[in-house]
Design a protein around this motif. Structure first.
Motif, PDB file in Angstrom:
ATOM      1  N   UNK A 118       0.797  -1.224   0.000  1.00  0.00           N
ATOM      2  CA  UNK A 118       0.000   0.000   0.000  1.00  0.00           C
ATOM      3  C   UNK A 118       0.827   1.269   0.000  1.00  0.00           C
ATOM      4  N   UNK A 119       2.155   1.122  -0.015  1.00  0.00           N
ATOM      5  CA  UNK A 119       3.021   2.291  -0.055  1.00  0.00           C
ATOM      6  C   UNK A 119       3.160   3.010   1.277  1.00  0.00           C
ATOM      7  N   UNK A 130      12.682  -7.066   1.414  1.00  0.00           N
ATOM      8  CA  UNK A 130      11.962  -5.873   1.868  1.00  0.00           C
ATOM      9  C   UNK A 130      12.957  -4.990   2.618  1.00  0.00           C
ATOM     10  N   UNK A 131      13.244  -3.796   2.132  1.00  0.00           N
ATOM     11  CA  UNK A 131      14.215  -2.919   2.800  1.00  0.00           C
ATOM     12  C   UNK A 131      13.731  -2.518   4.194  1.00  0.00           C
ATOM     13  N   UNK A 132      14.673  -2.352   5.109  1.00  0.00           N
ATOM     14  CA  UNK A 132      14.296  -1.979   6.471  1.00  0.00           C
ATOM     15  C   UNK A 132      15.465  -1.303   7.173  1.00  0.00           C
ATOM     16  N   UNK A 176      14.156   9.658   5.535  1.00  0.00           N
ATOM     17  CA  UNK A 176      14.478  10.306   4.262  1.00  0.00           C
ATOM     18  C   UNK A 176      14.485   9.365   3.065  1.00  0.00           C
ATOM     19  N   UNK A 177      14.130   8.100   3.281  1.00  0.00           N
ATOM     20  CA  UNK A 177      14.154   7.124   2.183  1.00  0.00           C
ATOM     21  C   UNK A 177      12.756   6.554   1.952  1.00  0.00           C
ATOM     22  N   UNK A 178      12.060   7.022   0.931  1.00  0.00           N
ATOM     23  CA  UNK A 178      10.717   6.508   0.640  1.00  0.00           C
ATOM     24  C   UNK A 178      10.701   5.012   0.329  1.00  0.00           C
ATOM     25  N   UNK A 179      11.851   4.467  -0.076  1.00  0.00           N
ATOM     26  CA  UNK A 179      11.898   3.058  -0.464  1.00  0.00           C
ATOM     27  C   UNK A 179      12.221   2.130   0.707  1.00  0.00           C
ATOM     28  N   UNK A 180      12.302   2.666   1.929  1.00  0.00           N
ATOM     29  CA  UNK A 180      12.500   1.827   3.121  1.00  0.00           C
ATOM     30  C   UNK A 180      11.216   1.869   3.935  1.00  0.00           C
ATOM     31  N   UNK A 181      10.393   0.810   3.843  1.00  0.00           N
ATOM     32  CA  UNK A 181       9.063   0.870   4.464  1.00  0.00           C
ATOM     33  C   UNK A 181       8.995   0.408   5.919  1.00  0.00           C
ATOM     34  N   UNK A 197       8.364  10.629  12.029  1.00  0.00           N
ATOM     35  CA  UNK A 197       7.088  11.067  11.465  1.00  0.00           C
ATOM     36  C   UNK A 197       6.846  10.556  10.054  1.00  0.00           C
ATOM     37  N   UNK A 198       7.843   9.918   9.438  1.00  0.00           N
ATOM     38  CA  UNK A 198       7.606   9.385   8.093  1.00  0.00           C
ATOM     39  C   UNK A 198       6.742   8.126   8.140  1.00  0.00           C
ATOM     40  N   UNK A 199       6.584   7.533   9.329  1.00  0.00           N
ATOM     41  CA  UNK A 199       5.774   6.317   9.467  1.00  0.00           C
ATOM     42  C   UNK A 199       4.314   6.674   9.716  1.00  0.00           C
ATOM     43  N   UNK A 200       3.424   5.875   9.139  1.00  0.00           N
ATOM     44  CA  UNK A 200       1.998   6.061   9.411  1.00  0.00           C
ATOM     45  C   UNK A 200       1.357   4.793   9.976  1.00  0.00           C
ATOM     46  N   UNK A 201       2.184   3.778  10.259  1.00  0.00           N
ATOM     47  CA  UNK A 201       1.718   2.571  10.941  1.00  0.00           C
ATOM     48  C   UNK A 201       2.683   2.246  12.080  1.00  0.00           C
ATOM     49  N   UNK A 202       2.122   1.801  13.199  1.00  0.00           N
ATOM     50  CA  UNK A 202       2.920   1.351  14.343  1.00  0.00           C
ATOM     51  C   UNK A 202       2.394  -0.015  14.762  1.00  0.00           C
TER      52      UNK A 202
END
Length: 203
Positions: free
Chosen positions: A52-53, A78-80, A99-104, A120-125
């Motif tokens: 879902x990005x 999966x990058x982390x 700062x890395x959109x490709x690390x989810x 703050x770049x995270x929207x799930x915890x």
């Protein structure tokens, strides 16, 4: 000795809720290759979040559980980012994730990353295994609620149904000191009354 045995038994009950591989049991009939229902549900959640990005923080109090999750992420490419108490690059990991959109995914031990960082770049915890003091969990979740957060944040606590996890949560609601004794092995184990122990070990 009986006090330590009780705490050790409770630790094992909590660990097996996370994954059988956490248990240190040397018995021929016990297999650490048993599946984990919680881990399977977690993997499905992560797959949906990544597809879902979105970006997610994953907290666990067990570093060995973070290692299991890390192995799965690596095998699925999966990058982390990763942070536990032994990490020497704390700020670098935080900056990479933000700062890395490709690390989810950011794997974080609760003690190492529960306070003092801005994510703050995270929207799930996701709290993989519950820490029974809700203030500690809230502090960890609050890493996403900082100036600059523009999205709604979803927070999940993974609890195994009909296990010691549910029972300790109920005890925590009635008396926090008991739950902290179970988790931390503090001297407050004396708060574990016969009634509380019967609840925890009820089959």
């Amino acid at each position: 000795r009986s006090q330590m045995s009780i705490l050790d038994a409770l630790l094992k009950l909590r660990q097996i809720c996370c994954h059988p591989r956490l248990l240190k049991i040397e018995l021929p009939e016990f297999s650490k290759h048993l599946p984990s229902g919680k881990f399977e549900a977690f993997k499905n959640m992560i797959s949906e979040i990544v597809e879902g990005g979105h970006k997610a923080l994953v907290f666990s109090q067990f570093v060995r559980m973070l290692h299991i999750i890390r192995q799965w992420l690596e095998s699925n490419e999966i990058p982390f980012c990763y942070l536990d108490g032994a990490s020497k690059d704390r700020l670098e990991q935080v900056d990479r994730f933000n700062n890395s959109p490709d690390i989810p995914i950011f794997l974080i031990s609760l003690k190492a990353g529960g306070t003092g960082i801005n994510l703050t770049s995270a929207d799930y915890v996701i709290h993989y295994d519950p820490w029974w003091n809700p203030a500690v969990e809230s502090q960890a979740t609050d890493r996403t609620h900082r100036i600059g957060q523009t999205r709604q944040v979803f927070s999940y606590k993974l609890i195994c149904q009909n296990t010691v996890e549910e029972k300790i949560l109920k005890l925590q609601e009635s008396k926090r000191g008991i739950a902290e004794a179970v988790i931390l092995g503090q001297d407050t184990w004396k708060s574990l009354t016969r009634e509380a122990l019967e609840v925890l070990f009820e089959v």
